[in-house]
Every structure is written in structure tokens, then in C-alpha cells.
Design a protein around this motif. Structure first.
Motif, PDB file in Angstrom:
ATOM      1  N   GLU A  75       0.833  -1.204   0.000  1.00 48.04           N
ATOM      2  CA  GLU A  75       0.000   0.000   0.000  1.00 48.04           C
ATOM      3  C   GLU A  75       0.873   1.262   0.000  1.00 48.04           C
ATOM      4  N   ALA A  76       1.932   1.259   0.809  1.00 49.30           N
ATOM      5  CA  ALA A  76       2.837   2.410   0.845  1.00 49.30           C
ATOM      6  C   ALA A  76       3.541   2.582  -0.493  1.00 49.30           C
ATOM      7  N   PHE A  77       3.914   1.469  -1.103  1.00 47.70           N
ATOM      8  CA  PHE A  77       4.551   1.540  -2.416  1.00 47.70           C
ATOM      9  C   PHE A  77       3.593   2.130  -3.447  1.00 47.70           C
ATOM     10  N   GLN A  78       2.317   1.735  -3.388  1.00 50.79           N
ATOM     11  CA  GLN A  78       1.331   2.297  -4.310  1.00 50.79           C
ATOM     12  C   GLN A  78       1.193   3.808  -4.103  1.00 50.79           C
ATOM     13  N   ASP A  79       1.316   4.269  -2.860  1.00 48.64           N
ATOM     14  CA  ASP A  79       1.282   5.712  -2.599  1.00 48.64           C
ATOM     15  C   ASP A  79       2.421   6.417  -3.333  1.00 48.64           C
ATOM     16  N   THR A  80       3.595   5.782  -3.375  1.00 54.20           N
ATOM     17  CA  THR A  80       4.734   6.366  -4.088  1.00 54.20           C
ATOM     18  C   THR A  80       4.463   6.414  -5.588  1.00 54.20           C
ATOM     19  N   LEU A  81       3.911   5.324  -6.128  1.00 54.04           N
ATOM     20  CA  LEU A  81       3.578   5.318  -7.558  1.00 54.04           C
ATOM     21  C   LEU A  81       2.543   6.398  -7.869  1.00 54.04           C
ATOM     22  N   ASN A  82       1.560   6.556  -6.996  1.00 52.04           N
ATOM     23  CA  ASN A  82       0.523   7.575  -7.216  1.00 52.04           C
ATOM     24  C   ASN A  82       1.119   8.982  -7.174  1.00 52.04           C
ATOM     25  N   LEU A  83       2.120   9.191  -6.325  1.00 51.59           N
ATOM     26  CA  LEU A  83       2.785  10.496  -6.265  1.00 51.59           C
ATOM     27  C   LEU A  83       3.511  10.788  -7.570  1.00 51.59           C
ATOM     28  N   ILE A  84       4.157   9.767  -8.131  1.00 50.08           N
ATOM     29  CA  ILE A  84       4.838   9.930  -9.427  1.00 50.08           C
ATOM     30  C   ILE A  84       3.822  10.315 -10.502  1.00 50.08           C
ATOM     31  N   ARG A  85       2.671   9.648 -10.495  1.00 46.60           N
ATOM     32  CA  ARG A  85       1.633   9.946 -11.499  1.00 46.60           C
ATOM     33  C   ARG A  85       1.083  11.362 -11.317  1.00 46.60           C
ATOM     34  N   GLU A  86       0.897  11.754 -10.075  1.00 43.99           N
ATOM     35  CA  GLU A  86       0.283  13.061  -9.803  1.00 43.99           C
ATOM     36  C   GLU A  86       1.225  14.217 -10.110  1.00 43.99           C
ATOM     37  N   LEU A  87       2.469  14.136  -9.646  1.00 42.55           N
ATOM     38  CA  LEU A  87       3.380  15.275  -9.776  1.00 42.55           C
ATOM     39  C   LEU A  87       4.205  15.248 -11.059  1.00 42.55           C
ATOM     40  N   ARG A  88       4.245  14.104 -11.746  1.00 39.76           N
ATOM     41  CA  ARG A  88       4.883  14.035 -13.070  1.00 39.76           C
ATOM     42  C   ARG A  88       6.268  14.708 -13.055  1.00 39.76           C
ATOM     43  N   PHE A  89       7.151  14.136 -12.265  1.00 37.50           N
ATOM     44  CA  PHE A  89       8.502  14.678 -12.141  1.00 37.50           C
ATOM     45  C   PHE A  89       9.246  14.600 -13.472  1.00 37.50           C
ATOM     46  N   GLU A  90      10.073  15.614 -13.729  1.00 38.06           N
ATOM     47  CA  GLU A  90      10.889  15.604 -14.939  1.00 38.06           C
ATOM     48  C   GLU A  90      11.995  14.543 -14.856  1.00 38.06           C
ATOM     49  N   ARG A  91      12.543  14.350 -13.677  1.00 36.74           N
ATOM     50  CA  ARG A  91      13.608  13.365 -13.486  1.00 36.74           C
ATOM     51  C   ARG A  91      13.477  12.769 -12.095  1.00 36.74           C
ATOM     52  N   ILE A  92      13.678  11.464 -11.985  1.00 35.21           N
ATOM     53  CA  ILE A  92      13.653  10.800 -10.677  1.00 35.21           C
ATOM     54  C   ILE A  92      14.894   9.929 -10.554  1.00 35.21           C
ATOM     55  N   HIS A  93      15.611  10.081  -9.461  1.00 34.49           N
ATOM     56  CA  HIS A  93      16.696   9.163  -9.134  1.00 34.49           C
ATOM     57  C   HIS A  93      16.088   8.080  -8.248  1.00 34.49           C
ATOM     58  N   ILE A  94      15.855   6.905  -8.810  1.00 37.73           N
ATOM     59  CA  ILE A  94      15.215   5.811  -8.082  1.00 37.73           C
ATOM     60  C   ILE A  94      16.280   4.810  -7.661  1.00 37.73           C
ATOM     61  N   ALA A  95      16.280   4.453  -6.385  1.00 41.88           N
ATOM     62  CA  ALA A  95      17.246   3.479  -5.882  1.00 41.88           C
ATOM     63  C   ALA A  95      16.539   2.484  -4.968  1.00 41.88           C
ATOM     64  N   MET A  96      16.950   1.232  -5.062  1.00 40.44           N
ATOM     65  CA  MET A  96      16.451   0.226  -4.130  1.00 40.44           C
ATOM     66  C   MET A  96      17.177   0.410  -2.798  1.00 40.44           C
TER      67      MET A  96
END
Length: 418
Positions: free
Chosen positions: A299-320
Motif C-alpha cells: 500500500e505504501a509503495f502504491q502511494d509512491t507510484l501515485n505520487l509519481i503519477r500526480e506530480l509528473r517529475f521531470e527526473r527521478i533518481h530511483i534506488a532500491m
């Protein structure tokens, strides 16, 4: 003595190496480019991720086998001195906030260990062609549970404003066209100076330097950006400042942010981004996201995905999430590795889709672009006013061009000079 440097990690580390080289040159030592020619080997290490640490351990062993005097500097020395000592018991250790002790470590006949921070004696800088990096502060004011860098750079140390401006003036006179003001958290600048000066004042002073150049400001935490937001909006209005904001959110879920010990809520981050976009409609909001930190469920991970969809960042540094020793997050219940990898795949897939959509909106429009770097083949990489990379052909480095955007990818734009 002849001294060889090997540097890993971020712009701060590169600046630290420059500082150490400068201090040694002032004492008539010679910097050489081949370890075989050196009397002393210095490795300036990074420890931000587990795989990086493994690389550092391997390289320290390799350098030790050369049988020369070895100095281990940087974040691994500062955060994990016991580990470094086990790898190379005879090596001297110089932490990232003890750079002024490098001469002592080089010249001493015995092992030197210096990890405690003092007031900085020299301002780091990196001069790399048309782009120069000028760290404005070392360390940060935060205490994120996942961060090992905080163990190495324990104290916030802001460099004097006069020294920053003087350094920028020197670099511009030497031909720099882009000045990157960097730090672990640029918005923390001045907190250790009793609040007498802050990041917006630094930007205002730097942009007052004569010359044709642009200023890019590095990462800032959301809570401290909010603290000086009015000043940021005013300072970034200057035509010499890229409309670029690197503001790490790390997670789109409030509970995960609490577990990370981040000092803001998701709604506060959203409001900050929306306010910046209101003031600068063409602004580039770049962020960092950690996937699989302790406390992150589906559920928390889905919140992160939803934030990406909502704010439409130009660039994201994604790290595990990478477990780092001696940090609070390392002692928490961990997300299973396969789950982290699968979430990382899904997050990157969404990021590439969203970023491609954002960049496609640039196609057919015309922008003023500054040519800055050599790309693949004969191409040149330029930057728009909001710091989006544009691939160009047949242009000269260091010049401005009116460019029509003809194509895009998730990572960059392609342009044709008008």
C-alpha cells in the motif's frame, strides 16, 4: 613526495580531492596520474550504497598490494574506520571533515587517524571544462535513519559567502559557463552561522558576478526549502539561474517518511512542488525515491507510484534501499529482496513512461539552449533554462542557440538549431 589520488562518489568528494591536492601542492608535493609513479596513494572513498562499499573494499586491497604508503580518505574512512583498519591496518585514515590533516598523513612516518571535523580551511571546487562545481556546505542538518553519509560528515559546515563568490568569480574568469552550487542539503546553508546568511543570499551574490554563465543549485530537503521559500522564489527569478529544483521526497507515504525520520509530510511536499510550479511554470522538479525501505508495504509503495503519477517529475533518481551498517534503518525489519527488486522494476517502468510523456510536450517548441558538454559521436549536449538535456549537432561549446525540439526520449530532448 609524489602523490596519486583516486576519487569515487559525489561532487562533494571530487571537491574534497581538489582541496587535498591544493593543500599538498602548497607544501611542494607533486600530484601524479599513475599509481606506479607515486610515493603515496590516496583513495577518496564513497560508502553511500552496499555495492559501492564492496567496490571500495576491493580497491583498497588492490592499492595496498602495491606496497606503497596508503591513505584512505572520504566517507568510508569517516563512517566505518574499523572496516578500513581491518582491510589495511597500516593505512592512514582521513575523514571527509578532516581534509586539513592530509599533509600530516602524507608526511608522517607513522599511521595517522584524523576523523573529527574542524572549520574548513579551503573551499573545494571542481573545474571540468565549462562546468564547475562549487560546494557551498559540507554535512547536513538532518538525521535520516537510512543515511551512512551522516556518520562520515557529522556536522554542517557552511563555507564563507565571500569565499564562495570569490571562487565563482575565478572560475567564470577561467571560462566556466555553468556553476553548480552543491551540498548534501543546499537549503541548510547558514544554519551553522546563526542564521545570518542563507541559500537565497548565496544565489543572489553569485548571480551578481559579471559574466555569461548559468547557476544550477543542488539538492535541498523539502522542510528546509520551505523555510526559505520566499527567498528561493526571488533568487531563482534571476535570468542566470536554471529553473531547476532537486528536492528528494524518498517516499509517497507518510508512515514510511516517519520511519525514515524525514521531517515533512507528503502533503507538504506536494504543496512545495505546486507553489514552485505556480511561480515557475517551466520549472524542472527532480526528486529521489528509495524503494523497499523498512516499513514500506504494498500500500505504501502504491502511494509512491501515485505520487509519481500526480506530480509528473521531470527526473527521478530511483534506488532500491541498500542496508548500511551502523544506521537505524539497518536494525529494522527488512523488506524481502525479491519484493524490493519487483517494486523497483515497476517504479522505473512508471517513471520512464511519465518522463517520456512530459518530454514529448516539448516537441515542436523553441527554447534557448546553452551548449555545454560533448555527447556521443559528434553530438553536443545543451541545457534548456530548466536544465533539460538537449542533443544538438553542429554547434560550438559554450554558446547559446535558439533550438526547435524535434524529438524526445524519457531521458532527453533532440533539437535543431534555428
Amino acid at each position: 613526495m609524489r602523490i596519486y589520488f583516486e576519487t569515487y562518489g559525489c561532487a562533494l568528494n571530487k571537491g574534497d580531492t581538489y582541496s587535498m591536492m591544493t593543500l599538498l601542492k602548497e607544501r611542494n608535493h607533486e600530484i601524479v596520474g599513475d599509481p606506479g609513479d607515486a610515493d603515496v596513494l590516496v583513495i577518496n572513498t564513497c560508502a553511500v550504497r552496499m555495492e559501492t562499499e564492496e567496490k571500495m573494499k576491493k580497491r583498497i586491497k588492490e592499492l595496498r598490494e602495491m606496497g606503497k604508503k596508503l591513505i584512505v580518505a572520504g566517507c568510508l574512512a569517516g563512517a566505518e574506520p574499523g572496516l578500513v583498519n581491518s582491510l589495511a591496518p597500516e593505512a592512514s585514515l582521513v575523514g571527509p571533515q578532516s581534509l586539513e590533516e592530509i599533509a600530516s598523513a602524507v608526511e608522517s612516518k607513522t599511521k595517522v587517524i584524523s576523523l573529527a571535523g574542524k572549520s574548513p580551511q579551503i573551499l573545494p571546487r571542481v573545474f571540468d571544462g565549462l562546468i564547475s562545481v562549487v560546494p557551498i556546505a559540507d554535512g547536513c542538518a538532518g538525521s535520516c535513519n537510512f543515511c551512512i553519509t551522516k556518520l562520515a560528515r557529522k556536522n554542517l559546515r557552511s563555507y564563507p559567502l565571500r569565499a564562495i563568490v570569490s571562487t565563482v568569480r575565478e572560475l567564470v574568469n577561467r571560462g566556466a559557463k555553468e556553476i553548480e552550487l552543491s551540498g548534501q542539503d543546499t537549503a541548510a546553508y547558514g544554519l551553522d552561522l546563526e542564521g545570518k546568511v542563507s541559500l537565497p543570499q548565496v544565489v543572489n551574490e553569485v548571480t551578481s558576478v559579471d559574466g555569461d554563465f548559468m547557476v544550477r543549485v543542488g539538492m535541498m530537503t523539502p522542510e528546509l526549502a520551505w523555510r526559505v521559500l520566499d527567498g528561493i522564489i526571488e533568487a531563482w527569478s534571476h535570468p542566470k539561474v536554471y529553473k531547476f529544483f532537486h528536492i528528494p521526497v524518498q517516499s509517497g507515504n507518510d508512515e514510511v517518511l516517519r520511519v525514515m525520520n524525514r521531517k515533512y509530510r507528503v502533503e507538504e511536499f506536494k504543496e512545495l512542488v505546486k507553489e514552485l510550479r505556480r511561480k515557475f511554470p517551466l520549472s524542472n522538479i527532480t526528486t529521489d525515491i528509495i524503494i523497499g525501505h523498512p516499513g514500506e508495504d504494498e500500500e505504501a509503495f502504491q502511494d509512491t507510484l501515485n505520487l509519481i503519477r500526480e506530480l509528473r517529475f521531470e527526473r527521478i533518481h530511483i534506488a532500491m534501499y541498500s542496508l548500511r551498517p551502523n544506521t537505524r534503518s539497518a536494525m529494522m525489519q527488512q523488506v524481502p529482496g525479491p519484493e524490493k527488486k519487483e517494486r523497483l522494476r515497476r517504479a522505473i517502468e512508471l517513471y520512464e513512461k511519465v518522463s517520456h510523456e512530459v518530454h514529448r510536450e516539448y516537441v515542436g517548441k523553441t527554447f534557448r539552449v546553452l551548449a555545454l558538454e560533448k555527447g556521443k559521436g559528434n553530438s553536443i549536449i545543451g541545457r534548456t533554462i530548466n536544465y533539460i538535456p538537449v542533443i544538438l549537432q553542429g554547434v560550438e561549446l559554450g554558446k547559446w542557440y535558439d533550438v526547435k525540439i524535434t524529438d524526445s526520449s524519457f531521458f532527453d530532448l533532440r533539437g535543431e538549431v534555428l
